[in-house]
Design a protein around this motif. Structure first.
Motif, PDB file in Angstrom:
ATOM      1  N   SER A 322       0.838  -1.196   0.000  1.00 20.38           N
ATOM      2  CA  SER A 322       0.000   0.000   0.000  1.00 20.38           C
ATOM      3  C   SER A 322       0.876   1.252   0.000  1.00 20.38           C
ATOM      4  CB  SER A 322      -0.931  -0.009   1.217  1.00 20.38           C
ATOM      5  OG  SER A 322      -0.165   0.027   2.391  1.00 20.38           O
ATOM      6  N   ILE A 323       0.249   2.358  -0.299  1.00 18.68           N
ATOM      7  CA  ILE A 323       0.965   3.649  -0.321  1.00 18.68           C
ATOM      8  C   ILE A 323       0.055   4.696   0.331  1.00 18.68           C
ATOM      9  CG2 ILE A 323       0.175   4.148  -2.700  1.00 18.68           C
ATOM     10  CD1 ILE A 323       3.028   5.469  -3.069  1.00 18.68           C
ATOM     11  N   THR A 324       0.651   5.567   1.130  1.00 25.14           N
ATOM     12  CA  THR A 324      -0.142   6.590   1.807  1.00 25.14           C
ATOM     13  C   THR A 324      -0.046   7.902   1.033  1.00 25.14           C
ATOM     14  OG1 THR A 324       0.180   5.515   3.920  1.00 25.14           O
ATOM     15  CG2 THR A 324      -0.477   7.831   3.998  1.00 25.14           C
ATOM     16  N   LEU A 325      -1.199   8.424   0.668  1.00 20.27           N
ATOM     17  CA  LEU A 325      -1.252   9.684  -0.083  1.00 20.27           C
ATOM     18  C   LEU A 325      -1.865  10.767   0.791  1.00 20.27           C
ATOM     19  CD1 LEU A 325      -2.717   8.300  -3.423  1.00 20.27           C
ATOM     20  CD2 LEU A 325      -0.333   8.904  -2.965  1.00 20.27           C
ATOM     21  N   VAL A 326      -1.443  12.005   0.546  1.00 18.92           N
ATOM     22  CA  VAL A 326      -2.051  13.129   1.249  1.00 18.92           C
ATOM     23  C   VAL A 326      -3.088  13.737   0.311  1.00 18.92           C
ATOM     24  CG1 VAL A 326      -1.616  15.237   2.560  1.00 18.92           C
ATOM     25  CG2 VAL A 326       0.225  13.559   2.245  1.00 18.92           C
TER      26      VAL A 326
END
Ligand SMILES: NC(=O)c1ccc[n+]([C@@H]2O[C@H](COP(=O)([O-])OP(=O)(O)OC[C@H]3O[C@@H](n4cnc5c(N)ncnc54)[C@H](O)[C@@H]3O)[C@@H](O)[C@H]2O)c1
Ligand SMILES: [Zn+2]
Length: 354
Positions: A322-326
């Motif tokens: 997964s990747i965390t985006l703002v």
């Protein structure tokens, strides 16, 4: 003289002093913050010619022993070879654990000098004298240091808070328009996070007129975030707004597109995408694109969504699958969204359109 001081209370407390003409006062300010010692001033080839003599004079006048190290200007110097030369320089000049490094320059100088200070003798003190707007509003505060590896940007580094930050707003007068705009990109990012007061200061496209106010607001906001989450386990991640795609743009361009311009593109892409997903209201997204444009920043890229997603997935912000985006929601509100990696491509695609 109109001088503002912002106190940062992270694991170490320190002052950010902002005002006109502070370079000639830096010796006195650093004397108060650090006591007298041997100061190794680290700078780059451009800033060396503009400001090194003034800083050396002020430091010597306050009783510091001074030596200086300059490397070729530019992101391509933020590497292991220059770090190694700098560490050897500190050793040859016999700096001890009671001495200090002074980073005089933009974000590249600050990141490299801070990293060297953090690993030389297992850590000595350092101070930041930012000379670009980007360094003034962002990189000089908060204690992140890094160099780039062949595999990507900022892949080796450490957290080390400076002992003092001195920001002479006169330094901004010698920045070319493009370089100045790069700093405005980080200020816009901070404005989207902070809210209307900072954001509206940037909407007229005349940031130079309010420079001290903009720097003080950005530093105050960043300081609060760093105080809450110094080591980026949560809230600090929001400061990466626009940076997932921004770093991908930098990487795809072989680092020929400067960081601030890439962040502007990344911010525009995520704002358009957030609006298309119904996460950001359309008016806020429109204002975000507009504020970038009026400040002379790019909002589009020719790189494909596939190329950008591929570059972003090799970024260190990826965690497993997964990747965390703002995601911007409106001016003053952004949220962290963790998405499966296969969703990144459609998210970027949505942001490239429009
Ligand atoms: N540590 C952090 O928290 C953090 C945050 C944001 C960005 N960064 C890093 O900062 C770097 C970008 O910083 P930058 O944009 O300041 O780049 P930079 O340090 O390369 O400076 C840009 C150019 O401006 C020149 N310059 C500096 N001051 C000048 C002045 N007063 N007048 C004229 N020219 C001047 C420099 O010599 C250089 O050529 C990137 O490596 C980025 O990863 C770090
Ligand atoms: Zn940045």
């Amino acid at each position: 003289m109109d001088v503002r001081t912002v106190r940062i209370n992270a694991s170490k407390s320190y002052d950010v002093t902002i005002g006109k003409g502070l370079l000639s006062e830096c010796g006195g300010i650093l004397h108060s913050a650090l006591g007298v010692c041997h100061a190794a001033v680290v700078t780059d080839s451009t800033v060396e010619k503009l400001y090194l003599a003034e800083v050396q004079k002020s430091l010597a006048g306050a009783g510091f022993a001074v030596s200086s190290f300059a490397f070729p200007a530019g992101e391509r110097s933020k590497n292991m070879a220059v770090l190694s030369d700098l560490l050897e320089f500190l050793a040859e000049n016999q700096l001890t654990r009671t001495d200090c490094v002074v980073a005089l320059g933009g974000g590249v100088v600050g990141d490299l000098a801070g990293f060297a200070a953090g690993c030389y003798l297992r850590g000595i003190k350092y101070a930041q004298i930012p000379t670009t707007l980007l360094a003034a509003v962002d990189s000089s505060v908060g204690g992140k240091t890094a160099i780039d590896l062949r595999a990507g940007k900022n892949l080796a580094g450490l957290f080390l808070q400076p002992s003092a930050v001195i920001c002479d707003t006169n330094c901004m007068n010698t920045l070319p328009e493009g370089g100045f705009a790069c700093g405005v990109a980080e200020a816009i990012k901070t404005g989207i996070l902070e809210g209307e007061e900072l954001f509206t200061l940037l909407e007229n496209g005349r940031a130079r007129e309010n420079i001290a106010e903009i720097i003080a607001r950005c530093v105050t906001f960043k300081g609060k975030v760093v105080e809450q989450d110094e080591f980026e386990n949560g809230a600090r991640k929001t400061l990466n707004l626009g940076h997932t795609v921004g770093h991908a743009v930098e990487k795809c361009s072989g680092y020929s597109i400067p960081h601030g311009q890439a962040v502007a593109i990344g911010t525009a892409v995520i704002a358009r995408s957030a609006a298309s997903y119904g996460c950001c209201d359309a008016e806020s997204a429109r204002r975000i694109i507009k504020v970038l444009e009026v400040n002379g920043l790019p909002t589009h890229t020719d790189f494909s969504a596939i190329a950008l997603a591929d570059a972003a997935l090799h970024d260190k912000k990826r965690a497993g699958n997964s990747i965390t985006l703002v995601m911007p929601r409106r001016i003053g509100e952004c949220t962290l969204e963790t998405v499966p990696i296969e969703e990144l491509l459609p998210i970027i695609e949505a942001g490239l359109e429009g």
